[in-house]
Design a protein around this motif. Sequence first.
Motif, PDB file in Angstrom:
ATOM      1  N   TRP A  91     -24.354  18.552  -1.232  1.00 51.38           N
ATOM      2  CA  TRP A  91     -22.963  18.724  -1.671  1.00 51.38           C
ATOM      3  C   TRP A  91     -22.378  20.026  -1.134  1.00 51.38           C
ATOM      4  N   LEU A  92     -23.140  21.094  -1.199  1.00 51.93           N
ATOM      5  CA  LEU A  92     -22.636  22.404  -0.801  1.00 51.93           C
ATOM      6  C   LEU A  92     -22.575  22.575   0.717  1.00 51.93           C
ATOM      7  N   GLU A  93     -23.436  21.862   1.461  1.00 50.23           N
ATOM      8  CA  GLU A  93     -23.528  22.083   2.903  1.00 50.23           C
ATOM      9  C   GLU A  93     -22.742  21.079   3.737  1.00 50.23           C
ATOM     10  N   GLU A  94     -22.386  19.934   3.167  1.00 49.71           N
ATOM     11  CA  GLU A  94     -21.798  18.867   3.975  1.00 49.71           C
ATOM     12  C   GLU A  94     -20.340  18.593   3.580  1.00 49.71           C
ATOM     13  N   PRO A  95     -19.396  19.184   4.298  1.00 50.83           N
ATOM     14  CA  PRO A  95     -17.980  18.960   3.986  1.00 50.83           C
ATOM     15  C   PRO A  95     -17.583  17.489   4.030  1.00 50.83           C
ATOM     16  N   THR A  96     -18.169  16.742   4.936  1.00 52.98           N
ATOM     17  CA  THR A  96     -17.829  15.321   5.037  1.00 52.98           C
ATOM     18  C   THR A  96     -18.252  14.572   3.775  1.00 52.98           C
ATOM     19  N   LEU A  97     -19.426  14.906   3.254  1.00 55.40           N
ATOM     20  CA  LEU A  97     -19.902  14.284   2.014  1.00 55.40           C
ATOM     21  C   LEU A  97     -18.981  14.640   0.852  1.00 55.40           C
ATOM     22  N   ARG A  98     -18.601  15.919   0.753  1.00 58.53           N
ATOM     23  CA  ARG A  98     -17.705  16.322  -0.335  1.00 58.53           C
ATOM     24  C   ARG A  98     -16.392  15.560  -0.257  1.00 58.53           C
ATOM     25  N   ALA A  99     -15.841  15.451   0.919  1.00 62.27           N
ATOM     26  CA  ALA A  99     -14.558  14.758   1.073  1.00 62.27           C
ATOM     27  C   ALA A  99     -14.677  13.288   0.695  1.00 62.27           C
ATOM     28  N   ASP A 100     -15.783  12.672   1.078  1.00 56.90           N
ATOM     29  CA  ASP A 100     -15.983  11.249   0.773  1.00 56.90           C
ATOM     30  C   ASP A 100     -16.133  11.030  -0.726  1.00 56.90           C
ATOM     31  N   LEU A 101     -16.926  11.872  -1.384  1.00 59.74           N
ATOM     32  CA  LEU A 101     -17.131  11.710  -2.822  1.00 59.74           C
ATOM     33  C   LEU A 101     -15.854  12.011  -3.600  1.00 59.74           C
ATOM     34  N   ARG A 102     -15.096  13.006  -3.153  1.00 59.05           N
ATOM     35  CA  ARG A 102     -13.829  13.294  -3.824  1.00 59.05           C
ATOM     36  C   ARG A 102     -12.852  12.133  -3.678  1.00 59.05           C
ATOM     37  N   ASP A 103     -12.811  11.555  -2.507  1.00 58.20           N
ATOM     38  CA  ASP A 103     -11.917  10.424  -2.304  1.00 58.20           C
ATOM     39  C   ASP A 103     -12.345   9.240  -3.169  1.00 58.20           C
ATOM     40  N   THR A 113     -11.985  23.072  -4.736  1.00 59.93           N
ATOM     41  CA  THR A 113     -11.992  24.114  -3.706  1.00 59.93           C
ATOM     42  C   THR A 113     -12.618  23.552  -2.427  1.00 59.93           C
ATOM     43  N   ARG A 114     -12.339  24.174  -1.307  1.00 60.23           N
ATOM     44  CA  ARG A 114     -12.893  23.698  -0.034  1.00 60.23           C
ATOM     45  C   ARG A 114     -14.408  23.775  -0.029  1.00 60.23           C
ATOM     46  N   SER A 115     -14.943  24.813  -0.666  1.00 63.58           N
ATOM     47  CA  SER A 115     -16.393  25.026  -0.628  1.00 63.58           C
ATOM     48  C   SER A 115     -17.142  24.138  -1.618  1.00 63.58           C
ATOM     49  N   GLY A 116     -16.459  23.662  -2.665  1.00 66.65           N
ATOM     50  CA  GLY A 116     -17.107  22.833  -3.671  1.00 66.65           C
ATOM     51  C   GLY A 116     -18.109  23.575  -4.530  1.00 66.65           C
ATOM     52  N   ARG A 117     -17.998  24.879  -4.605  1.00 65.92           N
ATOM     53  CA  ARG A 117     -19.064  25.680  -5.210  1.00 65.92           C
ATOM     54  C   ARG A 117     -18.998  25.779  -6.728  1.00 65.92           C
ATOM     55  N   ARG A 118     -17.896  25.320  -7.349  1.00 66.64           N
ATOM     56  CA  ARG A 118     -17.735  25.485  -8.803  1.00 66.64           C
ATOM     57  C   ARG A 118     -18.336  24.281  -9.527  1.00 66.64           C
ATOM     58  N   LEU A 119     -19.488  24.494 -10.137  1.00 71.61           N
ATOM     59  CA  LEU A 119     -20.222  23.435 -10.828  1.00 71.61           C
ATOM     60  C   LEU A 119     -19.943  23.498 -12.326  1.00 71.61           C
ATOM     61  N   LEU A 120     -19.942  22.328 -12.952  1.00 68.48           N
ATOM     62  CA  LEU A 120     -19.674  22.237 -14.386  1.00 68.48           C
ATOM     63  C   LEU A 120     -20.695  21.302 -15.026  1.00 68.48           C
ATOM     64  N   CYS A 121     -21.267  21.740 -16.141  1.00 63.19           N
ATOM     65  CA  CYS A 121     -22.138  20.883 -16.949  1.00 63.19           C
ATOM     66  C   CYS A 121     -21.563  20.850 -18.360  1.00 63.19           C
ATOM     67  N   VAL A 122     -21.229  19.669 -18.847  1.00 59.80           N
ATOM     68  CA  VAL A 122     -20.672  19.520 -20.191  1.00 59.80           C
ATOM     69  C   VAL A 122     -21.679  18.735 -21.023  1.00 59.80           C
TER      70      VAL A 122
END
Length: 359
Positions: free
Chosen positions: A311-323, A163-172
């Motif tokens: 992670w939640l506040e920085e869209p640039t960081l999320r995009a970089d880590l996803r890439d 998601t754009r917001s990155g808000r869905r966290l998962l712990c397995v």
Amino acid sequence: MRTVHCVLPNDIDDPARPSGGNIYDRRLIRGLTALGWTVIEHAVVGDWPDPGTAARQELAARLAALPSGAVVLLDGLVASAVPEILAREADRLRLVILVHMPVGDAGGPVARAREAEALQTAVAVMTVSRWSRDRLVELYGLPPERIHIAAPGTDPAPLAAGTRSGRRLLCVAAVAVHKGHDVLMRALSLTPDRRWSCVCVGTTEREPAFVTSVRAEAARSRIAGRIRFVGAVPHASLRPYYARSDLLVLPSRGETYALVVSEALAHGIPVLATAVGGVPEALGYAPDGRRPGILVPPDDPVALAEALRRWLEEPTLRADLRDAARQRRPTLPGWASTVQACDAVLTRAAQTVRVPTGR
């Protein structure tokens, strides 16, 4: 005809107790069979690594009944508890011990001494990461050339959309002390002003008192409504959880590898985890040298909360880590390499006449 006898905890296929070790053992058996090995399973009843007298007697009888020269692959959870039984058979059988997690790390001096004795009976020791090999050398003084690495593989998986917001966290992870859910609850309580939800997949039956304390912490922090504990989920049914997630969070206090890290990366999901044991090894790097996630110190809820906030506040960081995670996907090893490493160890063991002098 190549034959190997696999000695395993009796809960290897228990859907209520899924674990990386059980998944690994089952995939190894399947792969060895495909390579032409005749695999004979011995799932031994007992509360390993603390079996009762009856469990010890059953294991001793099974090993005594095997033909001389048989190759025996023992899960370390079983082997570490019975050095005296293995010593009786070490000159007759070709024993190979697979150490998922050194029992001596958490079991105290008695468990450490017994595991050291057990490992000395083996013609070879297998483990799942470079970190765990180095740890076995450090703990027990084993010659490094006797320890062979067969890292867990990863199946190809569909790419998670995110998601754009990155808000869905998962712990397995099993909800247990060593997995650090208490640290996760405290970290999440430090970020109540950010939009997030967290799904925790893992058995809640192993340490009920700890589970109660974790739930109580969430309730005190008024975040319980944003956290869902779904209990044990069969490994084959995990994909929908990954598909609906943005970030895997693993706050463990100890891991020899962390299969869930590579599984999240197989879906292109970045990872926020503690820098313990083999976790950095499992996380690895994208081909351009970027980490596909964030590593923080263990037992540090403030550091974990800060990483979550970034992670939640920085869209640039999320995009970089996803890439970076998506670039890491095709470089993940498959199970074929795991099986081939084990095949080589067992083949050499079959040609060994007796265990090394000095056991």
